[in-house]
Design a protein around this motif. Structure first.
Motif, PDB file in Angstrom:
ATOM      1  N   ARG A 349       0.837  -1.208   0.000  1.00  0.00           N
ATOM      2  CA  ARG A 349       0.000   0.000   0.000  1.00  0.00           C
ATOM      3  C   ARG A 349       0.869   1.253   0.000  1.00  0.00           C
ATOM      4  O   ARG A 349       0.581   2.228  -0.704  1.00  0.00           O
ATOM      5  N   ALA A 350       1.973   1.220   0.764  1.00  0.00           N
ATOM      6  CA  ALA A 350       2.894   2.354   0.793  1.00  0.00           C
ATOM      7  C   ALA A 350       3.560   2.547  -0.563  1.00  0.00           C
ATOM      8  O   ALA A 350       3.727   3.677  -1.045  1.00  0.00           O
ATOM      9  N   LEU A 351       3.944   1.447  -1.219  1.00  0.00           N
ATOM     10  CA  LEU A 351       4.568   1.529  -2.536  1.00  0.00           C
ATOM     11  C   LEU A 351       3.584   2.056  -3.578  1.00  0.00           C
ATOM     12  O   LEU A 351       3.954   2.850  -4.451  1.00  0.00           O
ATOM     13  N   ASP A 352       2.322   1.625  -3.484  1.00  0.00           N
ATOM     14  CA  ASP A 352       1.306   2.115  -4.425  1.00  0.00           C
ATOM     15  C   ASP A 352       1.095   3.615  -4.253  1.00  0.00           C
ATOM     16  O   ASP A 352       0.984   4.365  -5.236  1.00  0.00           O
ATOM     17  N   GLU A 353       1.017   4.073  -3.004  1.00  0.00           N
ATOM     18  CA  GLU A 353       0.790   5.499  -2.749  1.00  0.00           C
ATOM     19  C   GLU A 353       1.962   6.329  -3.251  1.00  0.00           C
ATOM     20  O   GLU A 353       1.784   7.356  -3.925  1.00  0.00           O
ATOM     21  N   SER A 354       3.202   5.893  -2.956  1.00  0.00           N
ATOM     22  CA  SER A 354       4.375   6.652  -3.392  1.00  0.00           C
ATOM     23  C   SER A 354       4.487   6.665  -4.912  1.00  0.00           C
ATOM     24  O   SER A 354       4.899   7.673  -5.503  1.00  0.00           O
ATOM     25  N   ALA A 355       4.113   5.559  -5.558  1.00  0.00           N
ATOM     26  CA  ALA A 355       4.145   5.516  -7.022  1.00  0.00           C
ATOM     27  C   ALA A 355       3.130   6.492  -7.615  1.00  0.00           C
ATOM     28  O   ALA A 355       3.407   7.176  -8.609  1.00  0.00           O
ATOM     29  N   ALA A 356       1.957   6.574  -7.018  1.00  0.00           N
ATOM     30  CA  ALA A 356       0.937   7.492  -7.510  1.00  0.00           C
ATOM     31  C   ALA A 356       1.383   8.948  -7.353  1.00  0.00           C
ATOM     32  O   ALA A 356       1.157   9.782  -8.240  1.00  0.00           O
ATOM     33  N   ILE A 357       2.023   9.257  -6.235  1.00  0.00           N
ATOM     34  CA  ILE A 357       2.541  10.615  -6.026  1.00  0.00           C
ATOM     35  C   ILE A 357       3.626  10.924  -7.050  1.00  0.00           C
ATOM     36  O   ILE A 357       3.653  12.002  -7.654  1.00  0.00           O
ATOM     37  N   ALA A 358       4.536   9.959  -7.251  1.00  0.00           N
ATOM     38  CA  ALA A 358       5.636  10.163  -8.212  1.00  0.00           C
ATOM     39  C   ALA A 358       5.099  10.341  -9.628  1.00  0.00           C
ATOM     40  O   ALA A 358       5.629  11.134 -10.403  1.00  0.00           O
ATOM     41  N   ALA A 359       4.048   9.597  -9.969  1.00  0.00           N
ATOM     42  CA  ALA A 359       3.478   9.703 -11.316  1.00  0.00           C
ATOM     43  C   ALA A 359       2.831  11.066 -11.538  1.00  0.00           C
ATOM     44  O   ALA A 359       2.748  11.539 -12.682  1.00  0.00           O
ATOM     45  N   SER A 360       2.396  11.722 -10.469  1.00  0.00           N
ATOM     46  CA  SER A 360       1.772  13.040 -10.606  1.00  0.00           C
ATOM     47  C   SER A 360       2.813  14.166 -10.648  1.00  0.00           C
ATOM     48  O   SER A 360       2.461  15.320 -10.892  1.00  0.00           O
ATOM     49  N   TRP A 361       4.059  13.822 -10.408  1.00  0.00           N
ATOM     50  CA  TRP A 361       5.139  14.807 -10.275  1.00  0.00           C
ATOM     51  C   TRP A 361       5.443  15.455 -11.610  1.00  0.00           C
ATOM     52  O   TRP A 361       5.679  14.781 -12.617  1.00  0.00           O
ATOM     53  N   ARG A 362       5.454  16.771 -11.636  1.00  0.00           N
ATOM     54  CA  ARG A 362       5.823  17.514 -12.837  1.00  0.00           C
ATOM     55  C   ARG A 362       6.945  18.475 -12.465  1.00  0.00           C
ATOM     56  O   ARG A 362       6.819  19.266 -11.530  1.00  0.00           O
ATOM     57  N   VAL A 363       8.041  18.373 -13.211  1.00  0.00           N
ATOM     58  CA  VAL A 363       9.216  19.206 -12.934  1.00  0.00           C
ATOM     59  C   VAL A 363       9.360  20.229 -14.046  1.00  0.00           C
ATOM     60  O   VAL A 363       9.262  19.887 -15.242  1.00  0.00           O
ATOM     61  N   GLN A 364       9.602  21.465 -13.678  1.00  0.00           N
ATOM     62  CA  GLN A 364       9.755  22.533 -14.677  1.00  0.00           C
ATOM     63  C   GLN A 364      11.172  22.545 -15.214  1.00  0.00           C
ATOM     64  O   GLN A 364      12.132  22.286 -14.483  1.00  0.00           O
ATOM     65  N   GLY A 365      11.288  22.881 -16.499  1.00  0.00           N
ATOM     66  CA  GLY A 365      12.613  22.983 -17.133  1.00  0.00           C
ATOM     67  C   GLY A 365      13.161  21.610 -17.470  1.00  0.00           C
ATOM     68  O   GLY A 365      12.514  20.584 -17.309  1.00  0.00           O
ATOM     69  N   ARG A 366      14.438  21.626 -17.903  1.00  0.00           N
ATOM     70  CA  ARG A 366      15.083  20.384 -18.296  1.00  0.00           C
ATOM     71  C   ARG A 366      15.714  19.725 -17.092  1.00  0.00           C
ATOM     72  O   ARG A 366      16.128  20.374 -16.157  1.00  0.00           O
TER      73      ARG A 366
END
Length: 366
Positions: A349-366
């Motif tokens: 459950r912890a791995l699923d939650e962290s993966a979902a957060i990481a998938a939503s991550w958007r980084v600006q620039g290169r």
């Protein structure tokens, strides 16, 4: 008839030319001609050519101009050239050992070294491929095919050189031993080539798999990034050096860390820079392995960029912890999401939650 004489440099240029464009003719000369230190120089130049090609493509893939970093590129090239010469010496010793083990003693160490060192000669063409890629990045698919052909040409040249000195079966065994040793003796260069390719075609990596959020969530906009988080995660900024975000629950912690680097650092370098201090004090479930590398590292694709996904399980003072670090590398800086789950009741459950957060991550620039 008037006899034609060659200077040492004319002979050396002819030897390199033959080893690249006439491999059979060159291989046939190994039994009768003594190359001596020429092999050392070829290995040095081949390593330099390879290093220049990889560094130029790496820097260009980050959107930077390689001509702004000539000093570093040349320095790295000389150092890698020395390494390739040493590696060629080690490989030739291994070839000699395989030959002796199979009771084929006709080959000398000088011949073995020449066969291995000159097999690297096609790497002198690598800077030309890098130049095409730097000038016209859209040619990456064609350049990638040529790189594969170059690798096959290196293997062919090695086998052709060896089979003129030892029986074909022994030559194949020795060539296999040489190829098998590359991921160990040149592991860092293999990794750099991999990240060069992913820099131009990140879609080659598998997608980050993440289940959707099951509860309420909110969007947090930070310094150069954006995250979607479940509402149980609260922003608790402490202003610590490098931290551009900090989120906590009753038991768990998420830090967004900015990582400094330079144009020559690959994503795994950024990940290791952030991860080594972060996991200090954690005793790995798998024992001492944690001190030397990540028990679980995956290269994934998400948000139009490459991410490194590291997972650690262990204990701190007898308390179980699950750590996950997701790293995004830029041109000269990187960002890392560092999850620390303390005594999680459900690891998956912890791995699923962290993966979902990481998938939503958007980084600006290169």
């Amino acid at each position: 008839m008037e006899e034609t004489y060659e200077t040492e440099w004319q002979w050396f240029r002819r030897a390199i030319r033959d080893s690249i464009v006439r491999p059979r003719r060159f291989a046939a000369s190994l039994e009768r001609e003594h190359y001596g230190l020429a092999g050392v120089l070829v290995a040095l130049l081949a390593g330099m050519g390879f290093s220049i090609a990889v560094d130029a493509a790496l820097v260009s893939g980050k959107g930077l101009d390689p001509s702004d970093h000539v000093t570093r590129i040349v320095t790295d090239a000389f150092l890698l050239g020395l390494r390739i010469a040493i590696v060629a010496a080690l490989m030739s010793t291994g070839v000699l050992g395989v030959s002796r083990l199979l009771r084929r003693t006709g080959i000398s160490l000088d011949q073995s070294f020449t066969a291995v060192a000159f097999a690297f000669a096609p790497l002198l063409m690598a800077p030309l491929l890098a130049l095409v890629l730097v000038l016209v990045p859209q040619t990456f698919p064609a350049v990638a095919v040529l790189v594969v052909l170059l690798a096959l040409r290196l293997l062919y040249g090695l086998i052709e050189n060896l089979r003129r000195l030892i029986p074909i079966g022994v030559a194949l065994a020795a060539a296999f031993a040489v190829v098998a040793s590359v991921p160990f003796v040149l592991a860092d260069q293999v990794s750099r080539v991999e990240f060069v390719a992913l820099g131009y075609a990140p879609q080659l990596a598998p997608e980050l798999r993440a289940p959707p959020f099951t509860g309420d969530s909110y969007v947090f906009k930070g310094d150069g990034y954006e995250l979607t988080l479940p509402t149980r995660w609260k922003s608790v900024p402490l202003g610590l050096p490098g931290q551009v975000g900090r989120f906590e629950t009753a038991t768990d912690l998420l830090v967004v860390l900015r990582i400094s680097g330079n144009p020559f650092v690959t994503p795994d370098g950024f990940a290791d820079t952030a991860g080594v201090p972060w996991r200090r004090g954690l005793t790995a479930t798998g024992g001492w392995l944690l001190n030397f590398g990540s028990p679980s590292r995956a290269i994934v694709y998400s948000g139009n960029r490459i991410l490194l996904d590291d997972i650690f399980r262990g204990t701190v003072d007898g308390r179980s912890e699950l750590l996950r670090q997701v790293t995004a590398a830029g041109a000269t800086q990187g960002l890392a999401l560092q999850f620390r789950y303390i005594q999680p009741p459900d690891d998956q459950r912890a791995l699923d939650e962290s993966a979902a957060i990481a998938a939503s991550w958007r980084v600006q620039g290169r």
